[in-house]
Design an enzyme around this catalytic site. Structure first.
Site, short mmCIF file in Angstrom:
data_model
loop_
_atom_site.label_atom_id
_atom_site.label_comp_id
_atom_site.label_asym_id
_atom_site.label_seq_id
_atom_site.Cartn_x
_atom_site.Cartn_y
_atom_site.Cartn_z
N ARG A 1 0.82 -1.21 0.00
CA ARG A 1 0.00 0.00 0.00
C ARG A 1 0.86 1.26 0.00
NH1 ARG A 1 -5.12 -0.38 2.77
NH2 ARG A 1 -4.65 1.49 3.93
N ARG B 1 8.51 6.85 -4.33
CA ARG B 1 8.56 7.77 -5.47
C ARG B 1 9.90 8.48 -5.59
NH1 ARG B 1 3.86 10.51 -3.31
NH2 ARG B 1 2.06 9.27 -3.94
N ARG C 1 -7.10 -7.15 14.71
CA ARG C 1 -6.31 -6.22 15.52
C ARG C 1 -7.27 -5.16 16.04
NH1 ARG C 1 -2.11 -6.60 18.67
NH2 ARG C 1 -0.68 -4.83 18.59
N ARG D 1 0.34 6.58 15.89
CA ARG D 1 0.25 7.91 15.29
C ARG D 1 -0.55 8.85 16.16
NH1 ARG D 1 -2.60 5.33 9.82
NH2 ARG D 1 -4.13 4.13 10.94
N GLU E 1 -3.32 6.91 18.72
CA GLU E 1 -3.87 5.62 18.28
C GLU E 1 -2.97 4.48 18.78
OE1 GLU E 1 -5.16 5.78 14.13
OE2 GLU E 1 -4.60 3.68 13.91
N TYR F 1 -9.03 -6.11 4.13
CA TYR F 1 -8.47 -4.81 4.49
C TYR F 1 -8.92 -3.80 3.44
CZ TYR F 1 -4.50 -1.95 6.29
OH TYR F 1 -3.70 -0.99 6.85
N ASP G 1 -10.50 -0.25 1.95
CA ASP G 1 -10.67 1.17 2.21
C ASP G 1 -12.10 1.59 1.86
OD1 ASP G 1 -8.34 1.96 3.36
OD2 ASP G 1 -7.32 2.46 1.49
P1 FAD Z 1 -17.75 -0.61 9.69
O1 FAD Z 1 -17.58 0.84 9.45
O2 FAD Z 1 -16.89 -1.30 10.66
O3 FAD Z 1 -19.29 -0.87 10.03
C1 FAD Z 1 -19.76 -2.08 10.54
C2 FAD Z 1 -20.81 -1.74 11.59
O4 FAD Z 1 -21.45 -2.95 11.99
C3 FAD Z 1 -20.22 -1.12 12.85
O5 FAD Z 1 -20.80 0.14 13.09
C4 FAD Z 1 -20.56 -2.11 13.94
O6 FAD Z 1 -20.89 -1.50 15.17
C5 FAD Z 1 -21.78 -2.83 13.36
N1 FAD Z 1 -21.98 -4.17 13.90
C6 FAD Z 1 -21.08 -5.19 13.92
N2 FAD Z 1 -21.63 -6.26 14.54
C7 FAD Z 1 -22.89 -5.91 14.89
C8 FAD Z 1 -23.93 -6.58 15.57
N3 FAD Z 1 -23.78 -7.82 16.03
N4 FAD Z 1 -25.11 -5.93 15.77
C9 FAD Z 1 -25.27 -4.65 15.34
N5 FAD Z 1 -24.29 -3.97 14.69
C10 FAD Z 1 -23.12 -4.59 14.47
N6 FAD Z 1 -10.38 3.90 4.64
C11 FAD Z 1 -10.04 4.86 3.75
O7 FAD Z 1 -10.53 4.85 2.61
N7 FAD Z 1 -9.17 5.86 4.09
C12 FAD Z 1 -8.62 5.95 5.32
O8 FAD Z 1 -7.84 6.89 5.60
C13 FAD Z 1 -8.96 4.94 6.28
N8 FAD Z 1 -8.43 5.00 7.51
C14 FAD Z 1 -8.77 4.04 8.42
C15 FAD Z 1 -8.21 4.12 9.70
C16 FAD Z 1 -8.55 3.18 10.65
C17 FAD Z 1 -7.94 3.28 12.02
C18 FAD Z 1 -9.44 2.11 10.32
C19 FAD Z 1 -9.80 1.08 11.35
C20 FAD Z 1 -10.00 2.03 9.06
C21 FAD Z 1 -9.66 2.99 8.08
N9 FAD Z 1 -10.21 2.96 6.80
C22 FAD Z 1 -9.87 3.92 5.89
C23 FAD Z 1 -11.13 1.88 6.39
C24 FAD Z 1 -12.62 2.24 6.56
O9 FAD Z 1 -12.89 2.53 7.92
C25 FAD Z 1 -13.47 1.06 6.12
O10 FAD Z 1 -13.17 0.69 4.80
C26 FAD Z 1 -14.98 1.29 6.20
O11 FAD Z 1 -15.36 2.17 7.20
C27 FAD Z 1 -15.64 -0.04 6.41
O12 FAD Z 1 -17.04 0.05 6.34
P2 FAD Z 1 -17.91 -1.20 6.79
O13 FAD Z 1 -19.33 -0.79 6.60
O14 FAD Z 1 -17.45 -2.41 6.13
O15 FAD Z 1 -17.57 -1.45 8.31
N1 UDP Z 2 3.61 1.35 7.71
C1 UDP Z 2 4.89 1.47 8.24
N2 UDP Z 2 5.35 2.69 8.59
C2 UDP Z 2 4.63 3.81 8.44
C3 UDP Z 2 3.33 3.70 7.89
C4 UDP Z 2 2.85 2.45 7.55
O1 UDP Z 2 5.58 0.46 8.39
O2 UDP Z 2 5.11 4.91 8.78
C5 UDP Z 2 3.16 0.00 7.33
C6 UDP Z 2 2.45 -0.72 8.47
O3 UDP Z 2 2.72 -2.09 8.37
C7 UDP Z 2 0.99 -0.44 8.18
C8 UDP Z 2 0.96 -0.47 6.66
O4 UDP Z 2 2.21 0.10 6.27
O5 UDP Z 2 0.15 -1.41 8.76
C9 UDP Z 2 -0.18 0.34 6.04
O6 UDP Z 2 -0.16 1.63 6.60
P1 UDP Z 2 -1.29 2.71 6.33
O7 UDP Z 2 -1.00 3.91 7.16
O8 UDP Z 2 -1.38 2.90 4.86
O9 UDP Z 2 -2.62 1.94 6.77
P2 UDP Z 2 -3.80 2.21 7.81
O10 UDP Z 2 -3.31 1.78 9.15
O11 UDP Z 2 -4.13 3.66 7.77
O12 UDP Z 2 -4.88 1.31 7.30
#
Ligand code: FAD
Ligand code: UDP
Length: 372
Positions: A174, A178, A251, A282, A302, A350, A352
């Protein structure tokens, strides 16, 4: 047969469930969306404090190359021109991310692409020919020892709670590398943050749809299933099947939010703490996602954590062992005609945000085609 109140019971009000409900409503279907949390939106939910939109479940930056998905989200919100350019703090020094000419200069003093390439080529020469079998080998063969040891090894091992040799290579693919002075974390054509936060999108998607929060599907399963013809399930797939083949690994994260009575804490939305000395990965300073001018600031640390059944699962751990186990649940899920599994937790991927939206739209289209 008694007609049920809803066509679809949607478990989970995240992006997958919300897009699904919105699209099905357009097609004349009646949906009920439930979530066990006390709010809608899943992990993209924002909470407003001190006039700042807090990304409650970690930094969310929208990015996509797909014009259709970009147009889709732009129906519900105006996006600003935020470009994600995280800073890394490593061994007491600040660096630009992703790995680009700025990073190489800060690390080695190399000034031209040729110098930087030569440095990297020297470092990867030992690893280049082998096909990488895990994250460590992937990183070493892509960027070499210095970058791996400065930015990747310790961050990755605290993020995932596993040795980099025990993690799949795709996680690191991911990260862009560059040979230009370009700190944009993503290669995608479209990027930004919805003005007013992500709730604007969720509110638009769920407008006119019945929703209920604070309801756990598993606590009222029989009653809830009786309300609708079909269930769309976006929670953990192994939980749906009562963990009968065993538990998949996830995780978890802990977010610590802090209010600071200063205007600017770190000068950037995202600063990665790459060393093992810090147990968080972070710090997010939310106001910078929207170029905020508020007097105060709110930051979030986080902390990656081990997952157990009482905790939120944030990331699937897609190593071979878990993929094997997931396959069993997937096969089981395909036998259920009236349950649709979708989203990050039910598909154990995983994903987005843009990928989740695309997969939810594809699922709706597949169902609609089959019904014609
Ligand atoms: P979720 O948003 O997890 O929704 C699932 C829902 O189901 C939850 O609200 C949960 O409470 C509910 N649920 C589960 N079990 C039950 C149950 N038994 N009864 C009732 N409700 C239930 N994507 C990006 O594009 N850019 C980013 O920068 C980015 N950053 C991220 C950073 C972090 C720390 C994380 C964890 C994810 C990130 N993502 C990012 C990914 C993004 O969050 C997900 O792709 C997206 O939100 C997933 O949507 P979803 O509907 O699959 O799941
Ligand atoms: N990563 C790393 N160093 C950094 C940023 C990311 O080693 O400074 C690695 C790490 O394994 C991480 C993966 O790249 O789980 C993806 O990172 P990113 O920030 O893109 O993912 P996010 O946690 O936001 O889903």
């Amino acid at each position: 047969m008694i007609e049920k109140e809803y066509d679809y019971l949607i478990v989970g009000a995240g992006l997958f469930g919300s897009v699904f409900a919105h699209e099905m409503k357009k097609r004349g279907k009646k949906c009920l969306v439930i979530d066990k949390r006390d709010h809608l939106g899943g992990n993209v939910y924002c909470e407003k404090k001190e006039d700042i939109n807090i990304h409650k479940y970690g930094a969310h930056i929208f990015h996509t190359n797909d014009k259709r998905i970009w147009d889709y989200v732009n129906q519900f919100a105006t996006f600003n021109n935020y470009i994600n350019s995280p800073i890394s703090l490593s061994k007491g020094k600040l660096y630009n991310l992703p790995f680009n000419m700025n990073t190489f200069y800060q690390l080695w003093g190399t000034k031209t692409p040729e110098e930087a390439k030569q440095k990297i080529n020297e470092q990867i020469a030992k690893y280049g020919s082998k096909s990488p079998k895990n994250l460590e080998e992937q990183a070493l063969s892509l960027v070499g020892k210095d970058i791996y040891e400065t930015f990747i090894k310790e961050y990755t091992e605290k993020q995932w709670g596993k040795k980099a040799t025990k993690l799949p290579a795709f996680i690191i693919k991911r990260l862009p590398v560059r040979f230009t002075f370009d700190n944009n974390y993503f290669n995608d054509r479209y990027q930004g943050i919805p003005v007013g936060g992500y709730n604007t999108i969720i509110d638009g998607l769920l407008d006119g749809i019945d929703t209920k929060t604070n309801i756990d599907f598993f606590e009222e399963r029989d009653h809830l299933e009786a309300l609708a013809d079909k269930v769309v399930y976006t929670g953990k797939i192994d939980e749906f099947f009562e963990y009968k083949y065993g538990q998949l690994e996830y995780r978890s994260l802990r977010f610590e939010h802090e209010l600071h009575e200063i205007e600017n804490y770190q000068g950037n939305a995202v600063v990665n703490y790459n060393d093992a000395d810090y147990s968080f990965t972070r710090i997010i300073e939310h106001k910078h996602f929207e170029f905020g001018k508020q007097d105060k600031t709110i930051i979030t640390k986080e902390y990656p954590e081990a997952w157990n059944r009482g905790k939120e699962a944030y990331y699937p751990i897609n190593n071979d062992e878990n993929q094997q186990l997931f396959k069993k649940y997937k096969e089981e899920s395909l036998k259920l005609e009236n349950v649709i599994f979708g989203g990050r937790l039910a598909e154990y991927r995983y994903y987005d945000m843009h990928q989740i939206i695309a997969s939810s739209l594809a699922k709706v289209e597949e169902i609609s085609r089959a019904e014609q």
